[in-house]
Scaffold this motif. Sequence first.
Motif, mmCIF file in Angstrom:
data_model
loop_
_atom_site.group_PDB
_atom_site.id
_atom_site.type_symbol
_atom_site.label_atom_id
_atom_site.label_comp_id
_atom_site.label_asym_id
_atom_site.label_seq_id
_atom_site.Cartn_x
_atom_site.Cartn_y
_atom_site.Cartn_z
ATOM 1 N N THR A 1 31.950 43.104 27.914
ATOM 2 C CA THR A 1 31.413 44.021 28.925
ATOM 3 C C THR A 1 31.429 43.346 30.273
ATOM 4 O O THR A 1 31.375 42.132 30.397
ATOM 5 C CB THR A 1 29.984 44.434 28.588
ATOM 6 O OG1 THR A 1 29.193 43.252 28.484
ATOM 7 C CG2 THR A 1 29.949 45.184 27.274
ATOM 8 N N ALA A 2 31.483 44.161 31.289
ATOM 9 C CA ALA A 2 31.477 43.645 32.648
ATOM 10 C C ALA A 2 30.131 43.961 33.257
ATOM 11 O O ALA A 2 29.723 45.111 33.276
ATOM 12 C CB ALA A 2 32.600 44.276 33.446
ATOM 13 N N ASP A 3 29.414 42.929 33.717
ATOM 14 C CA ASP A 3 28.118 43.165 34.344
ATOM 15 C C ASP A 3 28.357 43.608 35.767
ATOM 16 O O ASP A 3 28.941 42.865 36.554
ATOM 17 C CB ASP A 3 27.279 41.878 34.307
ATOM 18 C CG ASP A 3 26.967 41.484 32.872
ATOM 19 O OD1 ASP A 3 26.970 40.278 32.582
ATOM 20 O OD2 ASP A 3 26.741 42.391 32.073
ATOM 21 N N ARG A 4 27.896 44.773 36.082
ATOM 22 C CA ARG A 4 28.090 45.291 37.433
ATOM 23 C C ARG A 4 26.748 45.415 38.124
ATOM 24 O O ARG A 4 25.747 45.785 37.514
ATOM 25 C CB ARG A 4 28.771 46.657 37.379
ATOM 26 C CG ARG A 4 30.146 46.617 36.750
ATOM 27 C CD ARG A 4 30.852 47.952 36.862
ATOM 28 N NE ARG A 4 32.020 47.944 35.994
ATOM 29 C CZ ARG A 4 32.032 48.412 34.751
ATOM 30 N NH1 ARG A 4 30.953 48.960 34.230
ATOM 31 N NH2 ARG A 4 33.116 48.337 34.016
ATOM 32 N N ASP A 5 26.776 45.150 39.411
ATOM 33 C CA ASP A 5 25.553 45.290 40.204
ATOM 34 C C ASP A 5 25.205 46.779 40.275
ATOM 35 O O ASP A 5 26.038 47.586 40.714
ATOM 36 C CB ASP A 5 25.801 44.710 41.596
ATOM 37 C CG ASP A 5 24.574 44.775 42.463
ATOM 38 O OD1 ASP A 5 24.222 45.889 42.892
ATOM 39 O OD2 ASP A 5 23.961 43.729 42.699
ATOM 40 N N HIS B 1 35.146 50.992 40.490
ATOM 41 C CA HIS B 1 35.674 52.342 40.638
ATOM 42 C C HIS B 1 36.263 52.853 39.334
ATOM 43 O O HIS B 1 36.072 54.012 38.958
ATOM 44 C CB HIS B 1 36.734 52.367 41.749
ATOM 45 C CG HIS B 1 37.196 53.754 42.103
ATOM 46 N ND1 HIS B 1 38.268 54.357 41.504
ATOM 47 C CD2 HIS B 1 36.723 54.654 42.998
ATOM 48 C CE1 HIS B 1 38.435 55.564 42.009
ATOM 49 N NE2 HIS B 1 37.509 55.773 42.916
ATOM 50 N N GLU B 2 36.995 51.971 38.637
ATOM 51 C CA GLU B 2 37.641 52.375 37.396
ATOM 52 C C GLU B 2 36.820 52.014 36.155
ATOM 53 O O GLU B 2 37.184 52.374 35.047
ATOM 54 C CB GLU B 2 39.033 51.721 37.281
ATOM 55 C CG GLU B 2 40.002 52.235 38.324
ATOM 56 C CD GLU B 2 40.300 53.708 38.129
ATOM 57 O OE1 GLU B 2 40.769 54.092 37.041
ATOM 58 O OE2 GLU B 2 40.016 54.502 39.058
ATOM 59 N N ARG B 3 35.739 51.249 36.390
ATOM 60 C CA ARG B 3 34.861 50.849 35.276
ATOM 61 C C ARG B 3 35.616 50.150 34.149
ATOM 62 O O ARG B 3 35.326 50.334 32.968
ATOM 63 C CB ARG B 3 34.093 52.057 34.718
ATOM 64 C CG ARG B 3 33.137 52.656 35.733
ATOM 65 C CD ARG B 3 32.413 53.869 35.172
ATOM 66 N NE ARG B 3 31.509 54.447 36.169
ATOM 67 C CZ ARG B 3 30.200 54.231 36.197
ATOM 68 N NH1 ARG B 3 29.633 53.444 35.318
ATOM 69 N NH2 ARG B 3 29.440 54.807 37.125
ATOM 70 N N MET B 4 36.581 49.338 34.536
ATOM 71 C CA MET B 4 37.326 48.556 33.542
ATOM 72 C C MET B 4 36.558 47.273 33.240
ATOM 73 O O MET B 4 35.848 46.741 34.104
ATOM 74 C CB MET B 4 38.731 48.224 34.080
ATOM 75 C CG MET B 4 39.616 49.453 34.234
ATOM 76 S SD MET B 4 41.142 49.142 35.153
ATOM 77 C CE MET B 4 42.076 48.164 33.986
ATOM 78 N N THR B 5 36.702 46.795 32.019
ATOM 79 C CA THR B 5 36.063 45.524 31.660
ATOM 80 C C THR B 5 36.875 44.366 32.245
ATOM 81 O O THR B 5 38.017 44.545 32.677
ATOM 82 C CB THR B 5 36.002 45.357 30.136
ATOM 83 O OG1 THR B 5 37.353 45.303 29.641
ATOM 84 C CG2 THR B 5 35.265 46.524 29.479
ATOM 85 N N HIS B 6 36.272 43.192 32.233
ATOM 86 C CA HIS B 6 36.974 42.016 32.768
ATOM 87 C C HIS B 6 38.281 41.784 32.015
ATOM 88 O O HIS B 6 39.314 41.464 32.623
ATOM 89 C CB HIS B 6 36.086 40.773 32.644
ATOM 90 C CG HIS B 6 34.888 40.818 33.535
ATOM 91 N ND1 HIS B 6 33.755 40.060 33.310
ATOM 92 C CD2 HIS B 6 34.630 41.532 34.654
ATOM 93 C CE1 HIS B 6 32.861 40.299 34.254
ATOM 94 N NE2 HIS B 6 33.383 41.196 35.072
ATOM 95 N N GLN B 7 38.217 41.934 30.689
ATOM 96 C CA GLN B 7 39.408 41.714 29.869
ATOM 97 C C GLN B 7 40.507 42.715 30.235
ATOM 98 O O GLN B 7 41.684 42.361 30.370
ATOM 99 C CB GLN B 7 39.040 41.843 28.387
ATOM 100 C CG GLN B 7 40.188 41.539 27.444
ATOM 101 C CD GLN B 7 40.682 40.112 27.532
ATOM 102 O OE1 GLN B 7 39.895 39.167 27.613
ATOM 103 N NE2 GLN B 7 41.991 39.943 27.546
ATOM 104 N N GLU B 8 40.113 43.978 30.385
ATOM 105 C CA GLU B 8 41.090 45.014 30.746
ATOM 106 C C GLU B 8 41.707 44.731 32.113
ATOM 107 O O GLU B 8 42.907 44.914 32.319
ATOM 108 C CB GLU B 8 40.416 46.389 30.744
ATOM 109 C CG GLU B 8 40.075 46.922 29.360
ATOM 110 C CD GLU B 8 39.211 48.165 29.411
ATOM 111 O OE1 GLU B 8 38.583 48.421 30.466
ATOM 112 O OE2 GLU B 8 39.130 48.857 28.380
#
Lengths: 189, 115
Positions: free
Chosen positions: B2-6, A142-149
């Motif tokens: 980056t976060a891999d999202r489905d 929903h917020e499109r935050m990265t894992h680190q964030e």
Amino acid sequence: MPPGPDYYSRSPEVLLVGLARSGDRKAFEALVNRRQAWIRNLLRRCCGDVTLADDLAQQTFLQAWSNLPRLQRPSRFGAWLKRVALNVWLQQRRKPDPLAEAVEWSPTGEARREPAAVAIDLDRALATLPEPVRLCIVLSYHERMTHQEIAEFVGLPLGTVKSHIRRGSERLRERLSAYRDAPRIEEQP
Amino acid sequence: MTADRDPMLQGLFDIARRDPAGEQFVARIMSDINRRRRWTMFARLFIGVVLLVGAWLVAVPVQDAVNLMIQILPESLIELEHQRAARVLAPLNSIAGLVAVGVLGLGLALRKLLS
């Protein structure tokens, strides 16, 4: 001479925050107008209940009004407001979770990509996730935050956040598998 | 990182993101804020009135106490017959002088204790 009716709606957010900090209620009202949809959607994804989400959103803005003088950097208003909203939700979380006793979720039926139906199914699917997993999933998608964030925001180790998102995504894919093959419908504006 | 999202899940999140009607919601919040502001003003006014009434109630006894102090402080401890000596020693030979010496002594004692 008081500002015209368009003054607040056209002003940049940083200016509105500065005015609101000094007690300008019109400026704060303009801020609420701009941010209410985002906060309400965020809390709806977190708690899965529209009425509860709106109550929490209301508490969020009331707390924001009270604590606004403590905000040191007006440019960080959005991130600060998100923090307030999630803290309000976390406090609510400490109360007995009615969703924990909810009936086992099952799809509503034929999956159609209409916003209202998608929102209901998505919220129901999210409600089946444990709360820390749900929070990480919402912040990611929903917020499109990265894992680190996300790790920095919620105070969890990066590995834990990745694990939560992986497990949560798998479960959501399973619950919402009907949408994999659902015909696409143009999103309503 | 980056976060891999489905993509399917991301698409569903994006579709579910609606723009709820905000007029009533905003009006409710501003109504709450205005109500709290009124209550705060009322509370401050109430406290101010209580403080004023309290000050008025204690004003007379405080004034009486001050008048009494003004009368007794210059009183002599020891009656001296010699007028000149009485005048010279008046600052020490008075209740005020005794109080002053007592306060000074207490201050010195406290300073020694705390140092």
